[in-house]
Scaffold this motif. Structure first.
Motif, PDB file in Angstrom:
ATOM      1  N   ARG A 149       5.770  -1.580  -0.118  1.00 19.72           N
ATOM      2  CA  ARG A 149       5.792  -1.868   1.351  1.00 19.72           C
ATOM      3  C   ARG A 149       4.204  -2.075   1.912  1.00 19.72           C
ATOM      4  NH1 ARG A 149       8.257   2.822   4.704  1.00 19.72           N
ATOM      5  NH2 ARG A 149       6.084   3.592   4.691  1.00 19.72           N
ATOM      6  N   ASN A 166       0.770  -0.981   0.083  1.00 20.19           N
ATOM      7  CA  ASN A 166      -0.206  -0.272   0.024  1.00 20.19           C
ATOM      8  C   ASN A 166       0.774   1.290  -0.058  1.00 20.19           C
ATOM      9  OD1 ASN A 166       0.906   0.182   2.561  1.00 20.19           O
ATOM     10  ND2 ASN A 166      -0.903  -0.080   3.574  1.00 20.19           N
ATOM     11  N   TYR A 167       2.149   1.246  -0.113  1.00 21.70           N
ATOM     12  CA  TYR A 167       3.139   2.282  -0.007  1.00 21.70           C
ATOM     13  C   TYR A 167       4.152   1.929  -1.194  1.00 21.70           C
ATOM     14  CZ  TYR A 167       6.415   5.762   1.256  1.00 21.70           C
ATOM     15  OH  TYR A 167       7.359   6.901   1.683  1.00 21.70           O
ATOM     16  N   ASN A 189       7.722  -2.187   7.840  1.00 23.94           N
ATOM     17  CA  ASN A 189       8.997  -1.371   7.238  1.00 23.94           C
ATOM     18  C   ASN A 189       9.790  -1.935   6.359  1.00 23.94           C
ATOM     19  OD1 ASN A 189       9.019   1.371   6.871  1.00 23.94           O
ATOM     20  ND2 ASN A 189      10.335   1.573   8.745  1.00 23.94           N
ATOM     21  N   LYS A 190       9.629  -3.273   5.920  1.00 22.60           N
ATOM     22  CA  LYS A 190      10.487  -3.905   4.763  1.00 22.60           C
ATOM     23  C   LYS A 190      10.213  -3.597   3.476  1.00 22.60           C
ATOM     24  CE  LYS A 190       9.042  -8.022   4.093  1.00 22.60           C
ATOM     25  NZ  LYS A 190       9.061  -9.532   4.367  1.00 22.60           N
ATOM     26  N   LEU A 191      10.992  -2.906   2.914  1.00 15.52           N
ATOM     27  CA  LEU A 191      10.856  -2.647   1.525  1.00 15.52           C
ATOM     28  C   LEU A 191      11.119  -3.612   0.356  1.00 15.52           C
ATOM     29  CD1 LEU A 191      12.414   0.992   1.416  1.00 15.52           C
ATOM     30  CD2 LEU A 191       9.842   0.090   1.288  1.00 15.52           C
ATOM     31  N   GLY A 223       1.330  -2.035   4.866  1.00 16.86           N
ATOM     32  CA  GLY A 223       1.075  -1.313   5.984  1.00 16.86           C
ATOM     33  C   GLY A 223       1.536  -1.967   7.426  1.00 16.86           C
TER      34      GLY A 223
END
Lengths: 112, 114
Positions: free
Chosen positions: A93, A31-32, A98-100, A95
């Motif tokens: 990533r 979602n990012y 914080n793992k890209l 929600g």
């Protein structure tokens, strides 16, 4: 299995043209989506990002277009400059995490 | 912008030896990461670290890998013993907070295991 794919692998445009870099993903929980720019010998630097609630994000000459239904996004660089020559990474990533997850990158060359 | 430093920039070692990769994160950042990029492939997440603890690690983070940040000094990635497949560029990153915070990357350490 590549979760994030980028195309083309490399792209050459003339100065002043619009460069279009493509990215697609598989995981619907992403979602990012940050885009990173990397110059030789340096680490990736955040260029622009978008969340899945938006379909467009603009920052100067850089615009992300996002199609959630098709799980695709693209980075448009208008009025390309030789200084834009770099490798561009699409990342994703979920929600609360914080793992890209990165794509393979697109090497952009802008010819004066 | 904020800078993450990595030392050394290049490291060549023999298989089986121990290696320590050092990262100087952005001051006042609380979250730290290591990513691995094999030549020609995408960057892949290894581990993230907060408050002295590993929060999450990937399957690439083998038992031979360890991370620590003793007393606010360097954030380190130690590989002991090294294997040929550990040859890659290792990127350190840091962020001030958890989700929705930008990760700032260092320039990478190029590790070659012979």
């Amino acid at each position: 299995q590549q979760q994030v794919r980028q195309s083309p692998q490399s792209l050459t445009v003339w100065e002043g043209e619009t460069a279009i870099l493509n990215c697609s993903y598989e995981d619907s929980t992403f979602n990012y989506f940050p885009w990173y720019q990397q110059f030789p010998g340096e680490g990736p630097a955040l260029l622009i990002s978008i969340s899945s609630v938006s379909d467009k994000k603009e920052d100067g000459r850089f615009t992300i277009f996002f199609n959630k239904r098709e799980k695709k996004l693209s980075l448009h660089i208008t009025d390309s400059q030789p200084g834009d020559s770099a490798t561009y990474f699409c990342a994703a990533r979920t929600g609360g995490n914080n793992k890209l997850t990165f794509g393979q990158g697109t090497v952009l060359s802008v010819i004066p | 912008g904020p800078k993450v430093l990595q030392i050394p920039s290049h490291q060549i070692i023999d298989m089986g030896q121990m290696v320590t990769l050092n990262c100087d994160p952005v001051s006042n950042h609380l979250y730290f990461y290591w990513y691995k990029q094999i030549l020609g492939q995408q960057m892949e997440f290894l581990v993230n670290f907060y408050n002295g603890k590993v929060m999450e690690k990937s399957k690439l983070f083998k038992d031979q890998f360890s991370v620590e940040r003793p007393d606010g000094s360097y954030f380190t990635l130690k590989i002991q013993p090294t294997a040929l497949e550990d040859s890659a560029v290792y990127f350190c990153a840091s962020s001030p907070g958890w989700t929705q915070d930008t990760q700032y990357f260092g320039p990478g350490t190029r590790l070659l295991v012979l």
